[in-house]
Design a protein around this motif. Sequence first.
Motif, PDB file in Angstrom:
ATOM      1  N   ALA A 298       0.809  -1.222  -0.006  1.00  0.00           N
ATOM      2  CA  ALA A 298      -0.047  -0.015   0.175  1.00  0.00           C
ATOM      3  C   ALA A 298       0.919   1.305  -0.025  1.00  0.00           C
ATOM      4  CB  ALA A 298      -0.801   0.060   1.169  1.00  0.00           C
TER       5      ALA A 298
ATOM      6  N   ILE B 235       1.099   4.870   1.841  1.00  0.00           N
ATOM      7  CA  ILE B 235       0.452   5.888   3.036  1.00  0.00           C
ATOM      8  C   ILE B 235       1.134   7.057   2.787  1.00  0.00           C
ATOM      9  CG2 ILE B 235       0.642   6.315   5.357  1.00  0.00           C
ATOM     10  CD1 ILE B 235       0.777   3.089   5.841  1.00  0.00           C
TER      11      ILE B 235
ATOM     12  N   GLN C 211       2.773  -5.771   3.904  1.00  0.00           N
ATOM     13  CA  GLN C 211       2.601  -6.644   5.156  1.00  0.00           C
ATOM     14  C   GLN C 211       2.428  -7.977   4.628  1.00  0.00           C
ATOM     15  OE1 GLN C 211      -0.679  -5.249   8.079  1.00  0.00           O
ATOM     16  NE2 GLN C 211      -1.676  -7.237   7.419  1.00  0.00           N
TER      17      GLN C 211
ATOM     18  N   SER D 241       2.923  -3.240   7.894  1.00  0.00           N
ATOM     19  CA  SER D 241       1.446  -2.875   8.017  1.00  0.00           C
ATOM     20  C   SER D 241       1.244  -1.983   6.944  1.00  0.00           C
ATOM     21  CB  SER D 241       1.470  -1.810   9.120  1.00  0.00           C
ATOM     22  OG  SER D 241       0.363  -1.318   9.433  1.00  0.00           O
ATOM     23  N   LEU D 242      -0.173  -2.261   6.568  1.00  0.00           N
ATOM     24  CA  LEU D 242      -0.632  -1.412   5.363  1.00  0.00           C
ATOM     25  C   LEU D 242      -1.717  -0.150   6.030  1.00  0.00           C
ATOM     26  CD1 LEU D 242      -2.273  -4.503   3.427  1.00  0.00           C
ATOM     27  CD2 LEU D 242      -0.090  -3.547   3.115  1.00  0.00           C
ATOM     28  N   THR D 243      -1.539  -0.056   7.058  1.00  0.00           N
ATOM     29  CA  THR D 243      -2.267   1.140   7.855  1.00  0.00           C
ATOM     30  C   THR D 243      -1.383   2.350   8.592  1.00  0.00           C
ATOM     31  OG1 THR D 243      -2.784   0.077   9.750  1.00  0.00           O
ATOM     32  CG2 THR D 243      -4.327  -0.123   7.955  1.00  0.00           C
ATOM     33  N   GLU D 244      -0.107   1.951   8.679  1.00  0.00           N
ATOM     34  CA  GLU D 244       0.664   2.592   9.468  1.00  0.00           C
ATOM     35  C   GLU D 244       2.323   2.502   8.970  1.00  0.00           C
ATOM     36  OE1 GLU D 244       0.792   2.210  13.709  1.00  0.00           O
ATOM     37  OE2 GLU D 244       0.931  -0.111  13.367  1.00  0.00           O
TER      38      GLU D 244
END
Length: 238
Positions: A172, A174, A189, A226-229
């Motif tokens: 991803a 971010i 991730q 991680s894909l969100t952070e």
Amino acid sequence: MKNLFKILLVAAVLALAYVCYARVETPIRFKNTKTQRELRIIERLKDVRTAQVAYKSSNGHHTPSFDELTNWLQNGQVKTVRRQLELSEKQLEDGMTEQDALAIVAEAKKTGDWTKAKEQKLVRNINGETVVFSRDTVIAPALTTVFGDRKIDLSTFGRIPNTGEYFQMDTASIITGPEGHKYAINVFQASAPFAAYLGDLDATELNNAVDRQAKMGKYPGMKVGSLTEINNNAGNWE
């Protein structure tokens, strides 16, 4: 009749004892097996992280595909810098850069006069050998550059140990940075859910493990990155 009653009583006592034993032993056996399996999974995820970091360094981004990652490890090449000698803290404090040092060495090679290079300690005798400050770009196979002499089985690299299943992996972007200076960071991730490597164990204990993680807002399994952070590719065991 009395004998039959005694037999039934003994059987009931034994059955109760087994139930009590199972209630105590099942969680212990589940925990021990979980720990043993996760040690192997952690080592594999560390290798995946190492490969992903090297892949990004070489290609500018992570890959969501184990096929792409292992193909690169098998057939790709990596540029590395072979370093001879390092500048001392005093040299750095005096303002010397690696470019300055390389220029001095280049001039010495051109003129044959090594006086200045020796004065600047860019030529040293180490274990009886003359070593000259240098920086050379070397192209080497990706697999040996990343893992050295370790034996890496690429055919199982993306599989969760003790299972036939693959790790889940994705990438991803971010967006981060202060207002007006935003930029994108490519992250990845790789993960293994509890069900993938503990599914053959006690179902109640498995569900309890998943529930505990959910209540704490944590991933129910092992993962790295991680894909969100942006977490510096940390594993959830660290």
